[in-house]
Design an enzyme around this catalytic site. Structure first.
Site, mmCIF file in Angstrom:
data_model
loop_
_atom_site.group_PDB
_atom_site.id
_atom_site.type_symbol
_atom_site.label_atom_id
_atom_site.label_comp_id
_atom_site.label_asym_id
_atom_site.label_seq_id
_atom_site.Cartn_x
_atom_site.Cartn_y
_atom_site.Cartn_z
ATOM 1 N N LYS A 18 54.672 27.133 13.738
ATOM 2 C CA LYS A 18 54.603 26.252 12.405
ATOM 3 C C LYS A 18 53.972 25.106 12.775
ATOM 4 C CE LYS A 18 57.926 29.178 10.951
ATOM 5 N NZ LYS A 18 58.199 30.015 11.707
ATOM 6 N N ARG A 22 53.555 36.758 33.311
ATOM 7 C CA ARG A 22 55.024 36.861 32.725
ATOM 8 C C ARG A 22 55.854 35.487 33.254
ATOM 9 N NH1 ARG A 22 59.444 39.422 34.252
ATOM 10 N NH2 ARG A 22 58.446 41.091 35.111
ATOM 11 N N TYR A 37 68.101 28.040 10.412
ATOM 12 C CA TYR A 37 67.265 29.267 9.980
ATOM 13 C C TYR A 37 67.965 30.631 10.014
ATOM 14 C CZ TYR A 37 63.648 32.636 10.968
ATOM 15 O OH TYR A 37 62.969 33.698 10.880
ATOM 16 N N ASP A 69 66.732 22.416 17.382
ATOM 17 C CA ASP A 69 65.689 23.003 16.607
ATOM 18 C C ASP A 69 64.757 22.001 15.936
ATOM 19 O OD1 ASP A 69 63.565 24.407 15.019
ATOM 20 O OD2 ASP A 69 65.003 26.215 14.834
HETATM 21 C C1 LIG Z 1 63.441 26.231 11.719
HETATM 22 C C2 LIG Z 1 62.803 27.555 12.362
HETATM 23 N N1 LIG Z 1 63.544 27.663 13.670
HETATM 24 C C3 LIG Z 1 62.878 28.896 14.292
HETATM 25 C C4 LIG Z 1 62.194 29.948 13.749
HETATM 26 C C5 LIG Z 1 61.833 31.173 14.343
HETATM 27 O O1 LIG Z 1 60.551 31.008 14.958
HETATM 28 P P1 LIG Z 1 59.444 32.512 15.182
HETATM 29 O O2 LIG Z 1 59.540 32.788 13.786
HETATM 30 O O3 LIG Z 1 58.482 31.568 15.554
HETATM 31 O O4 LIG Z 1 60.381 33.213 16.138
HETATM 32 C C6 LIG Z 1 61.951 29.649 12.303
HETATM 33 C C7 LIG Z 1 60.777 30.548 11.808
HETATM 34 O O5 LIG Z 1 60.706 30.470 10.378
HETATM 35 C C8 LIG Z 1 62.131 28.502 11.703
HETATM 36 O O6 LIG Z 1 61.750 28.155 10.171
#
Ligand SMILES: Cc1ncc(COP(=O)(O)O)c(C=O)c1O
Length: 394
Positions: A209, A59, A112, A184
């Site tokens: 992604k 962890r 998001y 992000d």
């Molecule tokens: C732009 C963006 N940021 C963050 C996330 C969150 O990521 P996760 O699904 O890996 O937790 C996503 C998920 O679709 C995303 O599209």
């Protein structure tokens, strides 16, 4: 002679990382253990105190995960990276590491959906208020909010509207206002955009992604300076969104082809954006690589490529968007993005489900919007698929 670390280019870092070669396995093994054995209490204590760099408990840290973290730091141009169990774990560990109850965050409203829910529901319940502004007003709002915000958070390009903001302007405004900046970087990936080198303090990715790239794992990354990451790592350790070593292995495997995949995502998406722009059944194509895109000049300044994401507003309504997506044969009818396979989704029914019409309108998300994550298949096949689905609208 081996090149020095700072001479390696992104494709080489993706495949080989930054470590010197040495005898042993060519591929970083999966160290699938929860705990590590020490020869004495003295050695264990040195590791617990972080003096020896040894691993104590997965962890806290793990060799397979650490190997991936080294690659991502090199790609993002940061001193440190923490790889965790999801993009959301990355955002929450960064936020809880940096912001205390009673402090405030400034965020753009084009983010998001999961992040938006976290910011609107979970954080206020824990004493952290978030103010939202339109992305176009973000740098000025940071400057005007001098002293008011502990963290300013944004995405560029945005999900799903593909708006772009000037990263250097945000970094400069945050620096002068004494606020930590966090981006992000999921839509761009560090191949197309390196925000830390443009002055942003913390860079996160949903590694689910592009970094993983094969739609077979969930992971997240936070990268920044050693000092800032010390706080983020401490929070991550206690929040417990730890990456499993097997998932780290998959992520490392995916990363090896990141640079070459992103090149193909970029060229496929550009081709489709250009072709779809000519189709009268589509009201608007949102892609930062198109000269007609409102932020094309900024995108050109700060991106090496324009990415694999685009969204279209059909000359139709929600019903039409549903018929269109249901008619696709190659694009998979699925959420998520950044994998080798092309995906299509309707934001108002998926990533941004549950937001009322006026919130969606404020975010620029129309009822007939369809988001496309363009994969690495043959571009002609992808175009033919989209065209036959458009035919179904008649
Ligand atoms: C732009 C963006 N940021 C963050 C996330 C969150 O990521 P996760 O699904 O890996 O937790 C996503 C998920 O679709 C995303 O599209």
């Amino acid at each position: 002679m081996r090149m020095r670390e700072n001479e390696r280019r992104p494709s080489t870092i993706c495949v080989q990382g930054t470590e010197e070669q040495r005898p042993g396995p060519a591929v970083m093994p999966i160290v699938q253990t929860s705990t590590f054995v020490f020869e004495s209490q003295k050695h264990m204590l040195e590791s617990v105190q972080g003096k020896s760099g040894g691993h104590v408990y997965t962890r806290w840290s793990n060799p397979t995960t650490k190997h991936v973290e080294g690659k991502i730091s090199a790609l993002e141009g940061t001193e440190d990276t923490n790889v965790v169990a999801s993009g959301m774990a990355a955002i929450s560990s960064a936020v809880f590491g940096m912001v205390k109850g009673g402090e405030k965050i400034l965020s753009t409203d084009s983010i998001y959906g999961g992040t938006l829910h976290l910011f609107k529901e979970v954080l206020p319940q824990n004493g952290i208020e978030v103010d939202f502004v339109d992305i176009a007003e973000f740098p000025d709002a940071i400057s005007e909010g001098r002293g008011k915000y502990r963290l300013c958070f944004f995405e560029t390009p945005t999900n799903p509207t593909l708006k772009v903001v000037d990263i250097e302007r945000v970094a400069e405004a945050a620096r002068s206002a004494g606020t930590t900046s966090m981006i992000d970087n999921t839509f761009a990936s560090p191949i197309n955009q390196k925000p830390h080198l443009l002055g942003i303090d913390l860079v996160m990715n949903s590694a689910t992604k592009y970094l993983g790239g094969h739609s077979d794992l969930i992971a997240g990354t936070v990268s920044g300076s050693a000092v800032t990451m010390g706080r983020v790592r401490e929070a991550a350790k206690l929040l417990g969104g730890t990456m499993d070593p097997f998932a780290s292995f998959l992520l490392d495997r995916g990363l090896k082809t990141l640079a070459i995949r992103v090149e193909r995502h970029n060229s496929n998406a550009m081709f489709l954006a250009q072709e779809l722009s000519k189709d009268s059944r589509i009201r608007a194509v949102h892609y930062p690589g198109l000269p007609s895109h409102e932020h094309h000049a900024v995108a050109r300044k700060q991106m090496n490529g324009f990415g694999g994401m685009l969204s279209i507003d059909l000359d139709s309504d929600l019903k039409g968007a549903e018929t269109f997506v249901d008619s696709l044969r190659i694009f998979l009818n699925a959420v998520s993005l950044g994998g080798v396979e092309s995906l299509a989704s309707i934001p108002s029914l998926t990533t941004h489900y549950g937001f009322d019409e006026s919130t969606l309108r404020e975010m620029g998300i129309s009822a007939s919007a369809v988001r496309l994550s363009v994969g690495i298949e043959d571009p002609a096949d992808l175009l033919a698929d989209l065209k036959q689905a458009l035919d179904s609208l008649r």
